[in-house]
Design an enzyme around this catalytic site. Sequence first.
Site, short mmCIF file in Angstrom:
data_model
loop_
_atom_site.label_atom_id
_atom_site.label_comp_id
_atom_site.label_asym_id
_atom_site.label_seq_id
_atom_site.Cartn_x
_atom_site.Cartn_y
_atom_site.Cartn_z
N SER A 96 25.92 42.63 41.86
CA SER A 96 25.39 41.35 41.33
C SER A 96 26.16 40.99 40.23
O SER A 96 26.87 41.92 39.70
CB SER A 96 23.95 41.72 41.01
OG SER A 96 23.40 40.62 40.54
N TYR A 146 16.56 46.88 38.06
CA TYR A 146 17.73 46.08 38.85
C TYR A 146 19.16 46.23 38.13
O TYR A 146 20.06 46.52 38.74
CB TYR A 146 17.12 44.62 38.89
CG TYR A 146 18.13 43.98 39.99
CD1 TYR A 146 17.95 44.05 41.40
CD2 TYR A 146 19.05 42.94 39.45
CE1 TYR A 146 18.61 43.30 42.21
CE2 TYR A 146 19.91 42.17 40.31
CZ TYR A 146 19.70 42.47 41.70
OH TYR A 146 20.38 41.78 42.48
#
Length: 318
Positions: free
Chosen positions: A165, A177
């Site tokens: 990401s 995350y």
Amino acid sequence: MWLCVAAVLLGLFLLRRWHRERQTVPRLSEKHVLITGCDSGFGNLLARQLDARGLRVLAACLTDSGAAQLRAATSSRLQTVLLDVTSSQSIATVTAWVRERVGDQGLWGLVNNAGIAIPTAPNEWLTKEDFVKVLNVNLIGLVEVTLSLLPLVRRARGRVVNVASVMGRVSFFGGGYCISKYGVEAFSDSLRLEMRNFGVKVCTIEPGYFKTMITNVDNLEKNFLSTWEKLPDEIKSSYGESYLKQFVASLKLLQKGYNTDLSLVTNCMEHALTSVHPRTRYSAGWDAKLLYLPLSYLPSALGDAVFALFYPKPLGKV
């Protein structure tokens, strides 16, 4: 004079890269690709996309309903299997299942796509278990799946495609995350070097903000509210309820910029699997290319100043 030379050299470089990247791997219809996290989002679209192109897709889903819906939307070539990437037993079972299907030719492609984002909140609001829940799926599960299937990928001299990401480049919100995506970047880098002499290519996908279940604002808002309710009074008084409201408001503002064209990501994944000369990294989405990646190269003080403009302000009580 020198500017003209530089422009010509840059043009030749881009032309050569364009030509190299257009070369496609032969006999794609004979190649097997395993994709994790195919219930929805990027994994689901990629499974359908590769199936339409004629590859032999092995789609790993978390739920029976997700697997059934995917089978109904694809050809008989596509096969589904249930996989929980946090379970070593489940991974071992799927590895044996894949081995039976690919045989001596091995596994051409492994796409590590499964991921979650919740629980997420300011770090001080979370517990160790909150971090572990996300890391077990996004990083530890990805590593175990890769290690289990790597002998089959080596046999095929194939590809490992890891979904990281832009949050593996810049980290501006708490929880597991961003940490997990930084870990995916690091694992991919070391694996790429180790696999180089085996003919295996390792590619990393770095999407910007896209509209998926991970970025669903309603789910994120419920997560913030439930996390807030569990906080000790001392932490609540330090941040203030206005901090929570600003945080939720910024989420809703961010939602307006979400990209709904998931094919921008799956096209990168497909290229990584089908091009003779795939890229090491793929940045998907204009926000990734023009905002997050440039920010990742700035001095930390400048990056912090940019992100601080959008951060809520606590009450400031100690």
